[in-house]
Design an enzyme around this catalytic site. Structure first.
Site, PDB file in Angstrom:
ATOM      1  N   ARG A 164       0.833  -1.203   0.000  1.00 28.24           N
ATOM      2  CA  ARG A 164       0.000   0.000   0.000  1.00 28.24           C
ATOM      3  C   ARG A 164       0.863   1.246   0.000  1.00 28.24           C
ATOM      4  O   ARG A 164       1.896   1.309   0.669  1.00 28.24           O
ATOM      5  CB  ARG A 164      -0.908   0.016   1.236  1.00 28.24           C
ATOM      6  CG  ARG A 164      -2.015  -1.001   1.223  1.00 28.24           C
ATOM      7  CD  ARG A 164      -3.091  -0.688   0.195  1.00 28.24           C
ATOM      8  NE  ARG A 164      -3.791   0.554   0.472  1.00 28.24           N
ATOM      9  CZ  ARG A 164      -4.912   0.645   1.187  1.00 28.24           C
ATOM     10  NH1 ARG A 164      -5.448  -0.451   1.713  1.00 28.24           N
ATOM     11  NH2 ARG A 164      -5.503   1.805   1.374  1.00 28.24           N
ATOM     12  N   TYR A 169      -3.963 -10.649  -2.530  1.00 24.95           N
ATOM     13  CA  TYR A 169      -3.897 -10.134  -1.162  1.00 24.95           C
ATOM     14  C   TYR A 169      -4.780 -10.937  -0.210  1.00 24.95           C
ATOM     15  O   TYR A 169      -4.295 -11.546   0.749  1.00 24.95           O
ATOM     16  CB  TYR A 169      -4.288  -8.658  -1.133  1.00 24.95           C
ATOM     17  CG  TYR A 169      -4.181  -8.066   0.252  1.00 24.95           C
ATOM     18  CD1 TYR A 169      -2.925  -7.854   0.829  1.00 24.95           C
ATOM     19  CD2 TYR A 169      -5.312  -7.759   1.002  1.00 24.95           C
ATOM     20  CE1 TYR A 169      -2.811  -7.337   2.118  1.00 24.95           C
ATOM     21  CE2 TYR A 169      -5.212  -7.241   2.281  1.00 24.95           C
ATOM     22  CZ  TYR A 169      -3.958  -7.036   2.837  1.00 24.95           C
ATOM     23  OH  TYR A 169      -3.845  -6.536   4.111  1.00 24.95           O
ATOM     24  N   ASP A 172       7.715  -6.099   3.236  1.00 22.48           N
ATOM     25  CA  ASP A 172       6.740  -7.055   3.745  1.00 22.48           C
ATOM     26  C   ASP A 172       6.374  -8.201   2.816  1.00 22.48           C
ATOM     27  O   ASP A 172       6.795  -8.304   1.683  1.00 22.48           O
ATOM     28  CB  ASP A 172       5.502  -6.332   4.245  1.00 22.48           C
ATOM     29  CG  ASP A 172       5.053  -6.888   5.606  1.00 22.48           C
ATOM     30  OD1 ASP A 172       5.712  -7.798   6.134  1.00 22.48           O
ATOM     31  OD2 ASP A 172       4.041  -6.410   6.139  1.00 22.48           O
ATOM     32  N   HIS A 198       7.844  -7.422   8.029  1.00 26.25           N
ATOM     33  CA  HIS A 198       7.207  -6.831   9.204  1.00 26.25           C
ATOM     34  C   HIS A 198       6.418  -7.840  10.030  1.00 26.25           C
ATOM     35  O   HIS A 198       5.815  -7.469  11.043  1.00 26.25           O
ATOM     36  CB  HIS A 198       6.284  -5.687   8.769  1.00 26.25           C
ATOM     37  CG  HIS A 198       7.019  -4.500   8.227  1.00 26.25           C
ATOM     38  ND1 HIS A 198       7.374  -3.414   8.997  1.00 26.25           N
ATOM     39  CD2 HIS A 198       7.498  -4.241   6.979  1.00 26.25           C
ATOM     40  CE1 HIS A 198       8.020  -2.530   8.247  1.00 26.25           C
ATOM     41  NE2 HIS A 198       8.103  -3.013   7.022  1.00 26.25           N
ATOM     42  N   ASP A 202       3.235 -12.431  17.184  1.00 23.69           N
ATOM     43  CA  ASP A 202       3.215 -11.086  16.611  1.00 23.69           C
ATOM     44  C   ASP A 202       4.620 -10.699  16.176  1.00 23.69           C
ATOM     45  O   ASP A 202       5.587 -10.950  16.905  1.00 23.69           O
ATOM     46  CB  ASP A 202       2.708 -10.068  17.646  1.00 23.69           C
ATOM     47  CG  ASP A 202       1.824  -9.011  17.019  1.00 23.69           C
ATOM     48  OD1 ASP A 202       1.898  -8.830  15.798  1.00 23.69           O
ATOM     49  OD2 ASP A 202       1.059  -8.364  17.757  1.00 23.69           O
ATOM     50  N   LYS A 247       4.880  -0.378  22.613  1.00 24.06           N
ATOM     51  CA  LYS A 247       5.807   0.755  22.672  1.00 24.06           C
ATOM     52  C   LYS A 247       5.048   2.076  22.767  1.00 24.06           C
ATOM     53  O   LYS A 247       5.493   3.016  23.453  1.00 24.06           O
ATOM     54  CB  LYS A 247       6.715   0.736  21.445  1.00 24.06           C
ATOM     55  CG  LYS A 247       7.635  -0.477  21.392  1.00 24.06           C
ATOM     56  CD  LYS A 247       8.599  -0.391  20.214  1.00 24.06           C
ATOM     57  CE  LYS A 247       9.562  -1.568  20.217  1.00 24.06           C
ATOM     58  NZ  LYS A 247      10.582  -1.486  19.154  1.00 24.06           N
ATOM     59  N   GLU A 248       3.909   2.165  22.084  1.00 20.54           N
ATOM     60  CA  GLU A 248       3.106   3.388  22.148  1.00 20.54           C
ATOM     61  C   GLU A 248       2.625   3.637  23.581  1.00 20.54           C
ATOM     62  O   GLU A 248       2.634   4.779  24.062  1.00 20.54           O
ATOM     63  CB  GLU A 248       1.902   3.271  21.207  1.00 20.54           C
ATOM     64  CG  GLU A 248       2.268   3.260  19.734  1.00 20.54           C
ATOM     65  CD  GLU A 248       1.097   2.950  18.826  1.00 20.54           C
ATOM     66  OE1 GLU A 248       1.295   2.859  17.603  1.00 20.54           O
ATOM     67  OE2 GLU A 248      -0.033   2.786  19.345  1.00 20.54           O
ATOM     68  N   TYR A 254      33.099 -31.023 -14.253  1.00 24.37           N
ATOM     69  CA  TYR A 254      31.782 -31.646 -14.460  1.00 24.37           C
ATOM     70  C   TYR A 254      30.759 -31.196 -13.405  1.00 24.37           C
ATOM     71  O   TYR A 254      29.924 -30.350 -13.672  1.00 24.37           O
ATOM     72  CB  TYR A 254      31.913 -33.178 -14.473  1.00 24.37           C
ATOM     73  CG  TYR A 254      30.615 -33.859 -14.846  1.00 24.37           C
ATOM     74  CD1 TYR A 254      30.206 -33.906 -16.167  1.00 24.37           C
ATOM     75  CD2 TYR A 254      29.805 -34.435 -13.871  1.00 24.37           C
ATOM     76  CE1 TYR A 254      29.001 -34.501 -16.520  1.00 24.37           C
ATOM     77  CE2 TYR A 254      28.601 -35.034 -14.214  1.00 24.37           C
ATOM     78  CZ  TYR A 254      28.199 -35.069 -15.544  1.00 24.37           C
ATOM     79  OH  TYR A 254      27.007 -35.652 -15.883  1.00 24.37           O
ATOM     80  N   ASP A 264      34.187 -24.980 -10.327  1.00 23.47           N
ATOM     81  CA  ASP A 264      33.293 -24.358  -9.343  1.00 23.47           C
ATOM     82  C   ASP A 264      33.784 -24.410  -7.894  1.00 23.47           C
ATOM     83  O   ASP A 264      33.266 -23.696  -7.052  1.00 23.47           O
ATOM     84  CB  ASP A 264      31.920 -25.031  -9.406  1.00 23.47           C
ATOM     85  CG  ASP A 264      31.937 -26.409  -8.774  1.00 23.47           C
ATOM     86  OD1 ASP A 264      31.317 -26.591  -7.707  1.00 23.47           O
ATOM     87  OD2 ASP A 264      32.584 -27.305  -9.324  1.00 23.47           O
TER      88      ASP A 264
END
Length: 733
Positions: free
Chosen positions: A10, A89, A143, A167, A373, A380-381, A499, A679
């Site tokens: 978004r 989505y 994300d 996220h 989560d 934190k807020e 090879y 290689d």
């Protein structure tokens, strides 16, 4: 001029179409805030879906939106149809990736149709970016909706600076391996130079999955891929600390004023989530019920304010979850409620940021107990909003933020009794202790805020991109490269071709790597050119390589140079060696093979190889090193060497190597074009023995003496086809 391009599902601007015209609303979310200073830089862009289905727009609308978003908001819209939104989505992202990555395997759906839609939409994002990507640009992808995009960009822009941040959680290998398209998802992510996660748990889960599924080992969380190095690290996302800490809440809604007034004499617990089964909301209510059962002294003294933001209520799983929550709330209120007290207040609605801050500041406890989560910024807020250093956080150990906020009361989200005890501990905690714990958490989240998070990631991406610079240039097959021109003009060519890992990719067991029809055809065509002497130089046993390629007109050097065979001729031993040493070495190898399921011994004429490609990656490292040391110890007084190849340890006579094979064919004849391709470590002897004017190519990554690199056996096939074309053209002319 270089710029930063942000890419997310978004845009930070949502477009709506109303009767009055097109409406543009800017997001105030944490991601938009954290990236704002970079997004405002001149020329920078943000690409993503503008939030409106393309079906609802006419061409004129799309053009208008594109111009307005680009000019005013520095955004590049990626238009998606209603069907794409539904399948990509709502389908693959939210029915497959979301539940699986959150450990809800019972909710995970596997649909080929939605997977195809996911690929198409990732390609659509890529196509939208092509016109705007510059050589020096930094591209930061966000994300789980765009996990294929990094590799798409890498393939077209191999020198690009690409970052990716997830996220949500990255699950453990045992969960991730359930995904049908696990290889494609990992390969898509590994197109980035830097992959970021919220916690080191997710970092470890990711590198474990890469190691087990793709066989790519990490060194200090750095992965060497075919074209670049990928750094994997943890960057715990922060919040806009100053906004939550300093925001004034005098102007709140009448509803919040009434809430504040009604709770003056009661202890408040607040819980804030969107409607989702990963949040553990029913268990939270049951735990609060347990709290009321175990601690009746808190009856009529405490209230749980359960705020749930509506989300996908049209989906049966989410509608069923909402009904379950309503039933549980009714049960608790019916059993414990009184005329004057309702223990749970259920708010099924969204609140403004101002009202949420008011909730934070008037709540004694924030209850955050998700079953899983990625980070959980609400925790934190809450801490930031409590500028008085009061209020206590009760948090689930399975939330990403728990690793940063260790001073909170940490609980098991599945243990209702533990949550009940955690609530009581938070309510009973002395104020001095609460304030001391909060001061420490404040200090941490005020320093590691969302802008610091963005700065740290951008800085790390710049450093990772510098680390990713290859030590040897990638061979560009443009038609006029020095190698191609030299090949076309040469009259007498010598081609040394390893090879395994060069002409064919690695297989689970050595005998599965037989040549396919295309390879045999290419080698046949190359050897038809009379100017070419084609040499297969390999560590393979002479009998198996003769069985596979002995009918072709090619020279074969087997067992790392011990055996030599001209086309149609008998084998010749190039050096006098014996195998009397084998028995004691075989005994040691057998002992480790018995201990390591998946390992096997390959016996050759004069060497023994221990293959461990099929072994458990987490346990092989220690045993491999232990075996190598044991082999070195027993062979140090003998003329034997321990050779380490790609997922193999081989014991052989130290006098025999691929360089010895090169000298067999270059000491007498003169060539005007010599090519050597390999290689792994065993091919370094080949590169070192080549004449100075020869062309040498290393397949894959890693340190090498070769002059050039190619990404993979797949690209080597491209070179073989080119050489066949040049040879056929020369013959025709």
């Amino acid at each position: 001029m270089s710029k930063i391009i942000f890419v997310s599902n978004r845009l930070p601007v949502t477009v709506k179409k109303q009767e009055t015209g097109l409406i543009y609303n800017e997001s105030i979310g944490g991601l938009a805030t954290g990236l704002k200073s970079y997004h405002q830089q001149g020329g920078s862009l943000w690409a993503g879906w503008p939030g409106i289905a393309s079906d609802a727009l006419v061409e004129e609308d799309r053009q208008t939106i594109g111009k307005e978003l680009r000019k005013k908001y520095q955004c590049l819209p990626v238009f998606l149809s209603e069907r794409e939104i539904d399948q990509y989505y709502h389908g693959f992202c939210n029915e497959t990736i979301w539940p699986l990555f959150h450990y809800f395997t019972g909710h995970t759906q596997y649909s080929q149709e939605t997977w195809e839609a996911y690929k198409r939409v990732n390609e659509k994002f890529f196509e939208a970016l092509i016109p705007v990507i510059g050589d020096q640009d930094t591209i930061w992808i966000h994300d789980y909706q765009l996990m294929l995009l990094p590799q798409m960009i890498r393939e077209k822009y191999p020198e690009a600076r690409i970052g990716f941040f997830l996220h949500i959680p990255f699950p453990s290998f045992e969960i991730f391996r359930l995904l049908i398209w696990r290889e494609e998802i990992l390969q898509g992510l590994l197109g980035a130079n830097l992959i970021g996660f919220h916690t080191y748990d997710y970092v470890r889960h990711f590198v474990s999955s890469v190691r087990r599924i793709l066989g790519i080992e990490h060194n200090l969380y750095k992965l060497n891929c075919e074209t670049h190095t990928v750094r994997v690290d943890a960057f715990p996302m922060g919040i806009d600390y100053d906004y939550f800490n300093k925001h004034r809440t005098e102007q709140v809604s009448a509803e919040l004023e009434a809430f504040i007034e009604s709770t003056q004499e009661i202890r408040n617990i607040v819980s804030i989530d969107r409607l989702d089964y990963t949040k553990g909301i029913p268990d939270r209510i049951r735990a609060f019920k347990r709290f009321l059962e175990d601690y009746p002294e808190y009856h009529e003294r405490v209230r749980l304010n359960l705020i749930v933001a509506p989300s996908r209520v049209e989906v049966e799983t989410y509608d069923r979850l909402k009904r379950e929550i309503e039933t549980l709330v009714s049960e608790v209120n019916g059993r414990f409620g009184t005329v004057n007290w309702m223990p749970v207040w259920f708010f099924f609605r969204t609140f403004s940021q101002e009202d949420l801050i008011a909730f934070y500041r008037h709540s004694d406890v924030l209850l955050v107990t998700p079953l899983r989560d990625g980070m959980n910024l609400v925790a934190k807020e809450y801490i930031a909003a409590r500028h008085d250093f009061k209020g206590m956080l009760v948090m689930s150990e399975t939330a990403g933020a728990a690793s940063e906020l260790g001073e909170a009361v940490i609980v098991n989200a599945n243990d209702h009794g533990a949550i009940a005890r955690g609530i009581k501990a938070a309510l009973d905690m002395p104020e001095a202790e609460i304030m001391e714990r909060n001061r420490r958490m404040h200090h941490r989240i005020s320093r590691y805020h969302v802008r610091f998070w963005a700065d740290e990631f951008i800085h790390a991406l710049s450093s990772a991109e510098q680390d990713a610079k290859p030590s040897k240039p990638l061979l560009q097959l443009t038609g006029d490269s020095p190698l191609e021109e030299a090949y076309q003009s040469a009259e007498h060519r010598l081609l040394f071709l390893d090879y395994d890992g060069t002409l064919v990719g690695f297989k689970a067991t050595p005998d599965q790597a037989k040549p396919d029809e295309e390879l045999k055809r290419l080698l046949t065509e190359l050897s038809k050119d009379t100017a070419n002497k084609v040499v297969i130089i390999t560590g393979r046993d002479r009998h198996i390589i003769e069985k596979w390629l002995g009918d072709l007109n090619v020279y074969i050097i087997a067992s790392h140079g011990l055996w030599f065979r001209k086309p149609g001729d008998s084998w010749v031993k190039t050096i006098n060696v014996d195998d009397a040493w084998k028995e004691p070495i075989r005994h040691i190898l057998e002992m480790y093979t018995d201990r390591m399921p998946g390992s096997l011994i390959e016996e050759k004429d004069y060497s023994l190889a221990w293959h461990y490609r099929q072994c458990e990656p987490d346990t092989i490292a220690q045993k491999r090193d232990e075996l190598r040391e044991a082999l070195i110890s027993i062979t140090q007084s003998m003329s034997l060497g321990v050779l380490e190849g790609n997922k193999v340890l081989e014991v052989k006579d130290a006098r025999v190597n691929k360089g010895h094979g090169v000298h067999l064919l270059t000491r007498n004849d003169k060539y005007d074009f010599i090519l050597g391709v390999g290689d792994d470590h065993t091919d370094e002897d080949l590169f070192a023995a080549l004449p100075e004017e020869a062309y040498s190519i290393k397949i894959g990554s890693g340190n090498t003496h070769a002059a050039y690199r190619l990404k993979s056996p797949k690209e080597m096939r491209v070179l073989l086809r080119k050489m066949v074309e040049y040879s056929n053209y020369r013959h025709f002319v």
